[in-house]
Design a protein around this motif. Sequence first.
Motif, PDB file in Angstrom:
ATOM      1  N   ASP A  13       0.764  -1.240   0.137  1.00 39.63           N
ATOM      2  CA  ASP A  13       0.107   0.037   0.000  1.00 39.63           C
ATOM      3  C   ASP A  13       0.717   1.174  -0.109  1.00 39.63           C
ATOM      4  O   ASP A  13       2.116   1.105   0.029  1.00 39.63           O
ATOM      5  N   GLU A  32      -5.075   0.461 -16.534  1.00 38.90           N
ATOM      6  CA  GLU A  32      -5.480   1.734 -15.886  1.00 38.90           C
ATOM      7  C   GLU A  32      -6.706   1.392 -14.961  1.00 38.90           C
ATOM      8  O   GLU A  32      -7.428   0.439 -15.199  1.00 38.90           O
ATOM      9  N   GLY A  33      -6.774   2.231 -13.971  1.00 34.16           N
ATOM     10  CA  GLY A  33      -7.847   1.796 -13.083  1.00 34.16           C
ATOM     11  C   GLY A  33      -7.313   2.186 -11.480  1.00 34.16           C
ATOM     12  O   GLY A  33      -6.527   3.167 -11.611  1.00 34.16           O
ATOM     13  N   ALA A  34      -8.015   1.795 -10.829  1.00 33.09           N
ATOM     14  CA  ALA A  34      -7.386   2.185  -9.247  1.00 33.09           C
ATOM     15  C   ALA A  34      -6.085   1.947  -8.872  1.00 33.09           C
ATOM     16  O   ALA A  34      -5.500   2.861  -8.500  1.00 33.09           O
ATOM     17  N   GLN A  35      -5.433   0.945  -9.641  1.00 34.93           N
ATOM     18  CA  GLN A  35      -4.003   0.713  -9.169  1.00 34.93           C
ATOM     19  C   GLN A  35      -3.168   1.691  -9.868  1.00 34.93           C
ATOM     20  O   GLN A  35      -2.229   2.201  -9.389  1.00 34.93           O
ATOM     21  N   GLU A  54      -3.841   4.583 -10.729  1.00 35.34           N
ATOM     22  CA  GLU A  54      -4.039   6.065  -9.981  1.00 35.34           C
ATOM     23  C   GLU A  54      -3.374   6.166  -8.554  1.00 35.34           C
ATOM     24  O   GLU A  54      -2.929   6.900  -8.181  1.00 35.34           O
ATOM     25  N   LYS A  55      -3.373   4.748  -7.805  1.00 35.99           N
ATOM     26  CA  LYS A  55      -2.479   4.606  -6.845  1.00 35.99           C
ATOM     27  C   LYS A  55      -1.028   4.917  -7.016  1.00 35.99           C
ATOM     28  O   LYS A  55      -0.259   5.627  -6.244  1.00 35.99           O
TER      29      LYS A  55
END
Length: 316
Positions: free
Chosen positions: A79, A109-112, A114-115
């Motif tokens: 994290d 692309e997606g949540a990961q 963006e993280k």
Amino acid sequence: MNTSLRYDWTEQELQEIHDLPLLQLIDRARSVHLQHHDPYTIDVCRLISIKTGGCPEDCRYCAQSSRYQTFVTPERSLDKEEVLKRAADAKASGASRICLSVAQRDVKEGAQFEKIREMISSIKEMGLSVCCTLGMMTEDQAQKLKEAGLTYYNHNLDTSERYYPEVVTTRTYHERIKTLDAADKAGLKVCSGGILGLGETKEDRLQLILTFAKRRPHPASVPVNSLVPIEGTPFAHREKIPLFELVRFIATARIAMPSSMIRLSAGRESLSKEAQALCFLAGANSIFQGNKLLTVQNRTVEEDAELMRDLGLKGK
Ligand code: SF4
């Protein structure tokens, strides 16, 4: 000697340089190095693996490929807090660049994603430069990473185009090059290198240097890895690359790409201090710091501090 940047190298020229008597080759590389770099400063990078193992690709040297039974078991992604903590530790022990790695075929692309963009921005705010190695990517994705504050994108070509299908079959050389082009177009600095000891010939190694040396701009950073044989992979029993072959490769790359950083990467664990000193003399000016390099052992932070003290080198 004129050591300005050139993009029109031929294989014949590189071969003549590569085959010079070793000390002549080192002298020549050193003189190029002195004209383009502070010879007593090296770039110290730390690799943080955000996601280790479970990769669908079939790179025949890699412990993280899910196609081979190796000691690596897929781990959950780190994290953001953990990544930032590791980056702060790396900064405290002298690193100037953090390389974030995800074992995967291509950028999703997606949540990961963006993280990862958030991690890049936060690490940059810590005063560190950031590199990512996330697999193949499009121009649009490269642009989004650049906007988040990314400086370098790592994407290794590993070997020559001719030998590549013996090493990886799940993607083509051309696809790799397209990602380097996307990074260039987005204004990211390209970090791209190879692995020696995959069973390639000297000509394959020269072809690899030639591919980089003809790119405009040259990759800003060229990691040079020696194969660390991994039990369970098809390349578990390849012969170790002789030290002088490694030194010849580094020196030739230094002459062909005078202003690039040449990074002594995987395989450094098996090099003595004296062997590493020879690699620095031949033009290497960057190392990965940290007890582990992805899944393989690396020199410890303390050993590197001692080496740099002994050689009179300082981190950037
Ligand atoms: S080298 Fe990278 S792409 Fe290839 S199997 Fe390993 S993690 Fe996946």
